[in-house]
Design a protein around this motif. Structure first.
Motif, mmCIF file in Angstrom:
data_model
loop_
_atom_site.group_PDB
_atom_site.id
_atom_site.type_symbol
_atom_site.label_atom_id
_atom_site.label_comp_id
_atom_site.label_asym_id
_atom_site.label_seq_id
_atom_site.Cartn_x
_atom_site.Cartn_y
_atom_site.Cartn_z
ATOM 1 N N THR A 70 20.851 -7.634 0.174
ATOM 2 C CA THR A 70 21.345 -6.557 1.030
ATOM 3 C C THR A 70 22.059 -7.119 2.250
ATOM 4 O O THR A 70 23.129 -6.634 2.643
ATOM 5 C CB THR A 70 20.182 -5.654 1.473
ATOM 6 O OG1 THR A 70 19.575 -5.061 0.329
ATOM 7 C CG2 THR A 70 20.657 -4.563 2.415
ATOM 8 N N LYS A 76 19.167 1.359 -9.455
ATOM 9 C CA LYS A 76 18.669 1.336 -8.086
ATOM 10 C C LYS A 76 19.372 0.260 -7.262
ATOM 11 O O LYS A 76 19.597 0.438 -6.057
ATOM 12 C CB LYS A 76 17.147 1.098 -8.083
ATOM 13 C CG LYS A 76 16.367 2.237 -8.746
ATOM 14 C CD LYS A 76 16.623 3.559 -8.065
ATOM 15 C CE LYS A 76 16.031 4.738 -8.824
ATOM 16 N NZ LYS A 76 14.595 4.666 -9.074
ATOM 17 N N ASP A 77 19.736 -0.851 -7.910
ATOM 18 C CA ASP A 77 20.512 -1.876 -7.214
ATOM 19 C C ASP A 77 21.866 -1.307 -6.800
ATOM 20 O O ASP A 77 22.366 -1.587 -5.700
ATOM 21 C CB ASP A 77 20.705 -3.093 -8.123
ATOM 22 C CG ASP A 77 21.466 -4.208 -7.424
ATOM 23 O OD1 ASP A 77 20.928 -4.775 -6.459
ATOM 24 O OD2 ASP A 77 22.600 -4.517 -7.848
ATOM 25 N N PHE A 94 15.429 4.385 -3.817
ATOM 26 C CA PHE A 94 16.066 3.065 -3.818
ATOM 27 C C PHE A 94 15.279 1.969 -4.552
ATOM 28 O O PHE A 94 15.817 0.872 -4.724
ATOM 29 C CB PHE A 94 16.315 2.607 -2.374
ATOM 30 C CG PHE A 94 17.330 3.454 -1.653
ATOM 31 C CD1 PHE A 94 18.676 3.366 -1.961
ATOM 32 C CD2 PHE A 94 16.929 4.359 -0.683
ATOM 33 C CE1 PHE A 94 19.613 4.161 -1.307
ATOM 34 C CE2 PHE A 94 17.853 5.147 -0.021
ATOM 35 C CZ PHE A 94 19.199 5.050 -0.336
ATOM 36 N N LEU A 95 14.061 2.225 -4.965
ATOM 37 C CA LEU A 95 13.285 1.208 -5.677
ATOM 38 C C LEU A 95 12.979 1.685 -7.093
ATOM 39 O O LEU A 95 12.825 2.883 -7.332
ATOM 40 C CB LEU A 95 11.981 0.911 -4.937
ATOM 41 C CG LEU A 95 12.128 0.240 -3.568
ATOM 42 C CD1 LEU A 95 10.766 0.068 -2.906
ATOM 43 C CD2 LEU A 95 12.833 -1.105 -3.677
ATOM 44 N N SER A 139 22.409 1.830 -6.093
ATOM 45 C CA SER A 139 22.141 2.734 -4.966
ATOM 46 C C SER A 139 21.985 1.950 -3.668
ATOM 47 O O SER A 139 22.505 2.357 -2.615
ATOM 48 C CB SER A 139 20.873 3.548 -5.240
ATOM 49 O OG SER A 139 21.037 4.377 -6.370
ATOM 50 N N GLN A 140 21.272 0.837 -3.741
ATOM 51 C CA GLN A 140 21.105 0.001 -2.549
ATOM 52 C C GLN A 140 22.448 -0.513 -2.060
ATOM 53 O O GLN A 140 22.748 -0.495 -0.854
ATOM 54 C CB GLN A 140 20.178 -1.167 -2.872
ATOM 55 C CG GLN A 140 18.752 -0.777 -3.216
ATOM 56 C CD GLN A 140 17.968 -1.928 -3.808
ATOM 57 O OE1 GLN A 140 18.319 -3.091 -3.649
ATOM 58 N NE2 GLN A 140 16.889 -1.613 -4.515
ATOM 59 N N GLU A 141 23.281 -0.980 -3.002
ATOM 60 C CA GLU A 141 24.585 -1.521 -2.621
ATOM 61 C C GLU A 141 25.488 -0.438 -2.026
ATOM 62 O O GLU A 141 26.228 -0.685 -1.068
ATOM 63 C CB GLU A 141 25.255 -2.149 -3.838
ATOM 64 C CG GLU A 141 26.558 -2.858 -3.517
ATOM 65 C CD GLU A 141 27.096 -3.629 -4.708
ATOM 66 O OE1 GLU A 141 28.245 -4.113 -4.608
ATOM 67 O OE2 GLU A 141 26.390 -3.737 -5.729
ATOM 68 N N GLN A 184 16.062 -8.884 -3.040
ATOM 69 C CA GLN A 184 16.848 -7.706 -2.680
ATOM 70 C C GLN A 184 17.117 -7.643 -1.180
ATOM 71 O O GLN A 184 18.173 -7.169 -0.755
ATOM 72 C CB GLN A 184 16.127 -6.435 -3.144
ATOM 73 C CG GLN A 184 16.054 -6.274 -4.650
ATOM 74 C CD GLN A 184 17.412 -6.242 -5.306
ATOM 75 O OE1 GLN A 184 17.700 -7.000 -6.217
ATOM 76 N NE2 GLN A 184 18.276 -5.354 -4.849
#
Length: 422
Positions: A73, A205-206, A52-53, A208-210, A69
């Motif tokens: 989130t 990665k953003d 995630f990073l 993936s986080q979302e 972030q």
């Protein structure tokens, strides 16, 4: 004492790992920060970090990345829950669960809503696309506020069946604007966060986080839906709760961003402080003072990169303007607006100086009253920058600002003039 061997090499993986290689009994052994060898990413925390990073975190991103972030989130999670409530209301409004509703009517409503949104995207990008880089924070926050307004309209729409199609189309228009403004400003912030030309990695990665946040929101939504079905009061109450959290998290997110490039707001804040006491604010200090809400200007508007005819009206005016020490720009005040005409050979430093003069004039001339001797004020701005700008520009560099590029809102007109004007 046990022979630990002779150290002959050390390697690092960013700031996360440090390995030491030693020669012992004719063989090479490695240890990680004095501990036994262990495969990278074997721990659960290490796995999450790699998934995630961005690679090379934290050195590969800006210093404000983690804080931004985190709040991003939180806002995405609350927005996901609000979106679930709005979607349920929209489906009920187009007739889901109503035996009298027809598929054709629901389809027409949906098509009208999508069509309105498509036109809205085109028009908004045409009118405001060039502002989304220079005022990324403002438009990012504006987009999220408008998104909440759109979802609230969707929740209320079923209570006004005669106006449902109109409300749905208006909501679709707002969401289209949100899509353009949100996506463009997210890209602008990704450029800011990338420290190793790793915009694609950060963006991936953003995403993936979302996706993870939306998955969590989906699971919570499965619990909420049975509770709010046929309970309008609870639906609206939860919507306001999630909206309040969403707006607070968005405000904290944009406030946490520290951009080192100069836009009109940040340049104005730094210039005013320098002219007041000679100190140049750091990017952190100026960003804290930068407004993040769109609002009406209390000073004269500024237009950069305009046509020559917007600054001077005759060859005589141009001749007088060119008497200024060879500055690669012309500056004037016409129709209640400070306008700057830029030379074709001007550099970034010249753009910053021209913007500084325009900001100073905009501050000292109030739009609420008439001013005489405007040419004298313009001349005074040149004299002021002649004495102050070099020190100010050096101070910007020393304070950590990126003066090799700007986010000043320059239009594309550039001028080449003759050495002598008859």
């Amino acid at each position: 004492m046990e022979d630990c061997g002779a150290l002959f090499a050390t390697e690092r993986y960013g700031s996360g790992e440090s390995w030491h290689y030693v020669a012992k009994d004719g063989a090479m052994e490695s240890t990680r920060d004095g501990r036994e060898d262990e495969p990278r990413g074997s721990s659960f925390g290490g796995l999450l970090k790699s998934v995630f990073l961005p690679q090379g975190y934290p050195e590969s991103v800006s210093g404000d990345y983690l804080q931004y972030q985190f709040w991003d989130t939180v806002q995405a999670f609350s927005s996901s829950l609000s979106g679930t409530l709005a979607t349920q209301a929209s489906l009920r409004g187009v007739g889901v669960g109503n035996q009298e509703a027809t598929v054709a009517a629901a389809t027409v409503t949906w098509l009208l809503r999508d069509g309105t949104g498509m036109l809205g995207r085109i028009v908004f990008a045409w009118l405001k696309g060039n502002k989304l880089d220079s005022e990324a924070k403002k438009w990012r926050l504006f987009a999220d506020i408008l998104n909440d307004v759109a979802m609230f309209m969707e929740i209320l729409a079923p209570f006004f069946p005669a106006w449902f199609t109109f409300i749905a189309c208006t909501s679709g228009l707002f969401k289209a604007v949100v899509g353009v403004a949100g996506g463009a400003t997210r890209a602008a912030l990704t450029v800011h966060q990338a420290r190793r030309n790793n915009m694609a990695d950060i963006s991936a990665k953003d995403g993936s986080q979302e996706t993870l946040v939306n998955l969590a929101g989906l699971l919570v939504s499965l619990i909420l839906i049975p509770l709010v079905t046929d309970n309008p009061a609870l639906t609206i109450s939860l919507f306001f709760l999630f909206t309040a959290l969403h707006l607070f998290a968005n405000y904290k997110a944009v406030r946490s961003v520290v951009m080192e490039t100069l836009n009109e707001e940040r340049l104005g804040i730094a210039l005013r402080r320098f002219l007041h006491d000679g100190r140049v604010l750091t990017p952190m200090e100026a960003n804290r003072q930068e407004p993040v809400f769109l609002g009406f200007r209390e000073t004269l508007p500024i237009k950069l990169g305009v046509r020559l005819q917007e600054v001077v009206q005759s060859p005589e005016e141009l001749r007088l303007a060119l008497m200024r020490k060879g500055a690669p720009f012309l500056l004037g005040i016409t129709n209640g607006c400070v306008r700057v005409c830029l030379a074709a050979h001007a550099h970034t430093r010249d753009e910053i100086r021209a913007a500084c003069q325009a900001i100073w004039l905009s501050d000292v001339l109030s739009p609420s009253r008439q001013h005489g001797g405007l040419s004298g004020m313009v001349h005074k701005s040149y004299k002021l920058m002649d004495t102050e700008f070099d020190a100010f520009h050096k101070g910007l560099e020393a304070a950590g600002w990126d003066v090799t590029r700007t986010l000043l809102d320059w239009d594309e007109w550039r001028l080449e003039w003759k050495p002598k004007i008859r």
